[in-house]
Design an enzyme around this catalytic site. Structure first.
Site, PDB file in Angstrom:
ATOM      1  N   CYS A   1     -23.677  -5.316  -0.020  1.00 15.14           N
ATOM      2  CA  CYS A   1     -22.759  -4.194   0.215  1.00 15.14           C
ATOM      3  C   CYS A   1     -23.310  -2.896  -0.398  1.00 15.14           C
ATOM      4  CB  CYS A   1     -21.369  -4.505  -0.333  1.00 15.14           C
ATOM      5  SG  CYS A   1     -21.374  -5.006  -2.060  1.00 15.14           S
TER       6      CYS A   1
ATOM      7  N   ASP B   1       0.804  -1.205   0.000  1.00 12.94           N
ATOM      8  CA  ASP B   1       0.000   0.000   0.000  1.00 12.94           C
ATOM      9  C   ASP B   1       0.850   1.273   0.000  1.00 12.94           C
ATOM     10  OD1 ASP B   1      -2.454   1.158   0.013  1.00 12.94           O
ATOM     11  OD2 ASP B   1      -2.698   1.165   2.188  1.00 12.94           O
TER      12      ASP B   1
ATOM     13  N   CYS C   1     -14.233   2.739   7.495  1.00 16.09           N
ATOM     14  CA  CYS C   1     -15.602   2.199   7.502  1.00 16.09           C
ATOM     15  C   CYS C   1     -15.509   0.736   7.078  1.00 16.09           C
ATOM     16  CB  CYS C   1     -16.462   2.989   6.512  1.00 16.09           C
ATOM     17  SG  CYS C   1     -18.049   2.205   6.117  1.00 16.09           S
TER      18      CYS C   1
ATOM     19  N   CYS D   1     -24.257   0.421   2.030  1.00 24.87           N
ATOM     20  CA  CYS D   1     -23.284   1.524   2.090  1.00 24.87           C
ATOM     21  C   CYS D   1     -23.970   2.820   2.553  1.00 24.87           C
ATOM     22  CB  CYS D   1     -22.636   1.727   0.718  1.00 24.87           C
ATOM     23  SG  CYS D   1     -21.564   3.177   0.701  1.00 24.87           S
TER      24      CYS D   1
ATOM     25  N   CYS E   1     -26.048 -11.288  -5.147  1.00 23.09           N
ATOM     26  CA  CYS E   1     -26.000 -10.528  -3.879  1.00 23.09           C
ATOM     27  C   CYS E   1     -25.762  -9.031  -4.142  1.00 23.09           C
ATOM     28  CB  CYS E   1     -24.873 -11.102  -3.026  1.00 23.09           C
ATOM     29  SG  CYS E   1     -24.563 -10.194  -1.509  1.00 23.09           S
TER      30      CYS E   1
ATOM     31  N   CYS F   1     -20.913  -8.447   4.136  1.00 20.72           N
ATOM     32  CA  CYS F   1     -20.635  -9.412   3.067  1.00 20.72           C
ATOM     33  C   CYS F   1     -20.739 -10.842   3.601  1.00 20.72           C
ATOM     34  CB  CYS F   1     -19.240  -9.169   2.489  1.00 20.72           C
ATOM     35  SG  CYS F   1     -18.828 -10.369   1.204  1.00 20.72           S
TER      36      CYS F   1
ATOM     37  N   CYS G   1     -19.886 -13.359  -6.248  1.00 20.81           N
ATOM     38  CA  CYS G   1     -20.850 -12.393  -5.703  1.00 20.81           C
ATOM     39  C   CYS G   1     -22.267 -12.789  -6.104  1.00 20.81           C
ATOM     40  CB  CYS G   1     -20.557 -10.990  -6.225  1.00 20.81           C
ATOM     41  SG  CYS G   1     -19.241 -10.149  -5.319  1.00 20.81           S
TER      42      CYS G   1
ATOM     43  N   CYS H   1     -19.294  -2.286   4.208  1.00 25.42           N
ATOM     44  CA  CYS H   1     -19.447  -3.160   3.035  1.00 25.42           C
ATOM     45  C   CYS H   1     -18.694  -4.482   3.203  1.00 25.42           C
ATOM     46  CB  CYS H   1     -19.053  -2.451   1.744  1.00 25.42           C
ATOM     47  SG  CYS H   1     -17.401  -1.780   1.728  1.00 25.42           S
TER      48      CYS H   1
ATOM     49  N   CYS I   1     -16.756   7.861  -0.260  1.00 29.29           N
ATOM     50  CA  CYS I   1     -16.573   6.788   0.730  1.00 29.29           C
ATOM     51  C   CYS I   1     -16.183   7.384   2.097  1.00 29.29           C
ATOM     52  CB  CYS I   1     -15.488   5.853   0.206  1.00 29.29           C
ATOM     53  SG  CYS I   1     -15.053   4.542   1.327  1.00 29.29           S
TER      54      CYS I   1
HETATM   55  S1  SF4 Z   1     -21.761  -8.207  -0.070  1.00 22.83           S
HETATM   56 FE1  SF4 Z   1     -19.990  -9.413  -0.701  1.00 22.83          FE
HETATM   57  S2  SF4 Z   1     -20.816 -11.116  -1.916  1.00 22.83           S
HETATM   58 FE2  SF4 Z   1     -22.412  -9.556  -1.736  1.00 22.83          FE
HETATM   59  S3  SF4 Z   1     -22.159  -8.337  -3.617  1.00 22.83           S
HETATM   60 FE3  SF4 Z   1     -21.014  -7.316  -1.984  1.00 22.83          FE
HETATM   61  S4  SF4 Z   1     -18.937  -8.090  -2.184  1.00 22.83           S
HETATM   62 FE4  SF4 Z   1     -20.263  -9.485  -3.336  1.00 22.83          FE
HETATM   63  S1  SF4 Z   2     -16.196   1.551   3.117  1.00 19.55           S
HETATM   64 FE1  SF4 Z   2     -18.224   2.257   3.846  1.00 19.55          FE
HETATM   65  S2  SF4 Z   2     -18.603   4.179   2.755  1.00 19.55           S
HETATM   66 FE2  SF4 Z   2     -16.944   3.124   1.681  1.00 19.55          FE
HETATM   67  S3  SF4 Z   2     -17.920   1.928   0.079  1.00 19.55           S
HETATM   68 FE3  SF4 Z   2     -17.772   0.562   1.847  1.00 19.55          FE
HETATM   69  S4  SF4 Z   2     -19.699   0.834   2.976  1.00 19.55           S
HETATM   70 FE4  SF4 Z   2     -19.500   2.535   1.539  1.00 19.55          FE
END
Ligand code: SF4
Ligand code: SF4
Length: 298
Positions: free
Chosen positions: A183, A123, A230, A187, A180, A237, A177, A233, A203
């Site tokens: 996420c 990173d 955060c 958000c 689904c 999952c 995925c 998401c 974000c």
């Molecule tokens: S919650 Fe996880 S499995 Fe579901 S769409 Fe998002 S990344 Fe994919």
């Molecule tokens: S980290 Fe939080 S604000 Fe950013 S995309 Fe994921 S759920 Fe959304």
């Protein structure tokens, strides 16, 4: 041999790709930048070519060795009302922990194989780590733009060695995925603007860590109590139901961090900040930045 040494050093998994131009990523990155989804993270605009081709970053490089390191904590913050910190930032700054392991792995390769040159990345340089890890079969990039694995979910760091050694490559895994949308639905700031695309400038991680200026008023009340990063998401999952606690002592938080109440955070002093986040990545925001974030939640 490299993969078993990576495991011995504590990495969850290790995968290998040929150091090459990331053809599929190029148009995606270009579009993302063009749409200003990087907000004020202007460093993302730099080194476009190097970002897409590790051979421009490390001369003579032939392979990218990607590794995952688990950071899922055993315990989380106790007070459900306390402003929340992303789980990756609980313990010692991952840059230090992982760099050290990568150096050991490179040294091992040099001892076992001979003169091998390369660089370690975590990173810290223009390397598209998720793309490399996906190419190397360590997981797929999910609709939340995180790397996901069926075995371990997504609470892990990604790191790479870019080396001038020709190695057998791994193959990518398929996307799981499916239908689904957990996420996207969860958000808090609707930053996942379409499946697989996160508008970085919307974000909460960006607002609470990257943004140096004032947080815009139009997102007030939308932070779901996050003061640093955060995890929403990732928390929602379904693949993260397989997350198991890490066993890296350096990632354990300062004992006070998990027990601090909402009131403790609202009254935090610079001394407490220095003590609790002594070696943590939270220091990136500085005391004033964290205070700004806490005040924004009120
Ligand atoms: S919650 Fe996880 S499995 Fe579901 S769409 Fe998002 S990344 Fe994919
Ligand atoms: S980290 Fe939080 S604000 Fe950013 S995309 Fe994921 S759920 Fe959304």
């Amino acid at each position: 041999m490299i993969k078993s040494e990576a495991k011995r050093l504590g990495f969850l998994s290790c995968g290998i790709s040929k150091a090459d131009f990331l053809e599929e990523e190029a148009p995606r990155l270009e579009k993302w930048l063009k749409n200003n989804m990087h907000g004020e993270m202007h460093y993302m605009e730099n080194h476009f070519d190097k970002r897409l081709d590790p051979r421009k970053l490390v001369e003579g490089s032939k392979s990218v060795v990607s590794m995952l390191l688990n950071y899922y904590p055993e315990n989380t913050q106790e007070d459900p009302e306390a402003p929340r910190i992303s789980k990756y930032a609980y313990g010692t700054d991952y840059h230090f922990v992982i760099k050290d392991k990568l150096k050991q792995l490179l040294q091992f390769i040099q001892e076992e194989i001979g003169e091998v040159n390369g660089r370690a990345f975590v990173d810290s340089a223009p390397v598209l780590d998720k793309a490399w890890a996906a190419k190397s079969g360590l997981g797929w990039i999910g609709k939340n733009a995180n790397l996901l694995s069926k075995q371990v979910g997504s609470f892990f760091f990604i790191a790479e060695l870019v080396i001038d050694l020709d190695l057998a490559c791994d193959t990518p895994v398929t996307d799981h995925c499916g239908s689904c949308t957990a996420c996207i639905d969860a958000c808090p700031t609707q930053a996942i603007v379409e499946p697989y695309v996160v508008d970085g400038s919307k974000c909460i991680s960006y607002f609470t860590i990257e943004l140096k200026n004032e947080i815009p008023q139009d997102v007030r009340g939308k932070f779901d109590n996050w003061m640093f990063g955060c995890d929403v998401c990732q928390d929602v999952c379904p693949w993260n139901r397989f997350s198991k606690p890490h066993n890296e002592p350096l990632f354990n938080p300062h004992p006070d961090l998990l027990s601090m109440t909402k009131k403790d955070w609202e009254e935090i002093t610079e001394d407490v900040f220095r003590k609790v986040f002594k070696k943590s990545a939270v220091k990136r925001t500085k005391f004033s930045g964290l205070k700004r974030n806490i005040d924004f939640l009120k």
